[in-house]
Design an enzyme around this catalytic site. Sequence first.
Site, PDB file in Angstrom:
ATOM      1  CB  SER A 172    -107.867  44.095 105.185  1.00  0.00           C
ATOM      2  OG  SER A 172    -108.760  43.092 105.635  1.00  0.00           O
ATOM      3  CE  LYS A 173    -112.406  50.722 105.308  1.00  0.00           C
ATOM      4  NZ  LYS A 173    -111.649  51.011 104.075  1.00  0.00           N
ATOM      5  NE  ARG A 174    -109.437  39.381 106.541  1.00  0.00           N
ATOM      6  CZ  ARG A 174    -108.805  39.447 105.405  1.00  0.00           C
ATOM      7  NH1 ARG A 174    -109.453  39.663 104.310  1.00  0.00           N
ATOM      8  NH2 ARG A 174    -107.502  39.291 105.326  1.00  0.00           N
ATOM      9  N   GLY A 198    -111.506  45.244 111.423  1.00  0.00           N
ATOM     10  CA  GLY A 198    -112.001  46.386 112.205  1.00  0.00           C
ATOM     11  C   GLY A 198    -111.381  47.672 111.689  1.00  0.00           C
TER      12      GLY A 198
END
Length: 489
Positions: free
Chosen positions: A245-247, A249
């Site tokens: 996921s976005k966390r 990167g």
Amino acid sequence: MSDIRVRFAPSPTGFLHVGGARTALFNWLYARQMGGVFVLRIEDTDRARSSDEMSQAILDGMEWLGLDWDEGPYHQADGIDQHRVEVQKLLDSGHGYRCFCPPDVLQEKRERMEKEGGSGYRYDRTCLDVDGAEAERRAMSGEPHTVRFRVPDGETAWADLVHDEVCFSNEDIDDFIVLRTDGTPVYMLAVVSDDAEMGISHVLRGDDHLSNTPKQLLLYRALGLPEPRFGHLPMILGPDGRRLSKRHGATAVSEYRDAGILPQALDNFLALLGWNPGDDQEIMLEHELIARFSLERIGKKSAVFDPEKLDWMNGQHIMLMDAHELGRLVAPLLIEEGLTTEEELEDRADWFATLMELLQPRARTLTAIAEQARIFLATDIEYEEKAVGKHWKDADSVIERLTVVQRAFDEVVEDWNPGRIEEALRAAAEREGVGFGKLVHPLRLALTGGSASPGIDQVAWLLGPNTIHERIAAATAFLQSRSSAELHG
Ligand code: GLU
């Protein structure tokens, strides 16, 4: 032409993400290998969450990755008439029924059930008892309602191309809605109708769809439509073992493009997220991926997205590139920075390709190549403070050494090549009775502004006598101002 027809069916509710790109790639590879057809279908039935901008971003991402489609882009919304025909067929055959339960009543039931600790809410089939003629009459009079699929007893099984035998008990499947109150079909029905209509033979998609498949199979069976084969690709995890996921990167394909990743490297990397060629070959170009891809070698186990590995792979692909081709990709980055112009690079095409060859093994991204190319194009350079402290401590003796190397360069001006340049520098060091490094380190700082660069012979060769002359003069001026500041300071 084989009768293999696969599709990529993104919902345009976001950019093309790594997971979606991997799904697209696997379908594309399979189609290309089998001489089949790769269909692109934009699943835009959720109008509120879909946008044309996102559709375009998805198409751009696919084009950049080289995933060309043979048919489409179709739009799911265009199939709405056919979707309604299928819903009517379900009603006519008793596989579907109208549900007049108001949403607030359903919500209440759901909440009550959750409070009582019941697992997995299921519609209680209140409206299944409504007499058929009565239901038609209420529908005709305009009473709001949905259409639900009547899930039969038993179980739903299929031979998954990745997970082998998969079986769901129908008890766990709700009588799901196929047509909303506003008359729009839901994804579950639209996807079946579209895949059947488009003659899709294989549905390869992420295993987040695994629980949708029994519902879709039930629809195929109820509608008497030919079933495609299903294959569910393993989940992609971040390096910490959690779902990517976005966390972790960047997740959008465009972010990798902007960071200087090559499309062929990202394709190669994505191909290995869940598939392997059966040996330890890791670097594969498009034609090799097409030749070697196989559904049999798609793994069940989740795949880990390791950005370090992507960088490494990108470096490997950069090395495989033709230097002129690489130059065409790096040039815009340099032009954008105002370091050069298209015309200048055209005039010096061979020189620029040689520069690319020099930098190819030294950088893992296009951006890093552009950064390293900077000193070869900049009109003035800045000196790294740390390198100055180390290699230019004694200003007067450095000035002397720079004079010596300038003379050495002057000697080989007529015969300008790396071999002669190195010879001249070595001879100068010998004449002066100093180690080669004692000449080269201060020189490198004068020519590049830092203490790390490719071989000085190559650097000097590519910079050319004029630029070298200017840079040595600038360095000497800088050192003189330092030395007098020291004297007077
Ligand atoms: N539109 C769905 C999604 O983006 C994919 C549907 C499918 O592949 O069946 O998740």
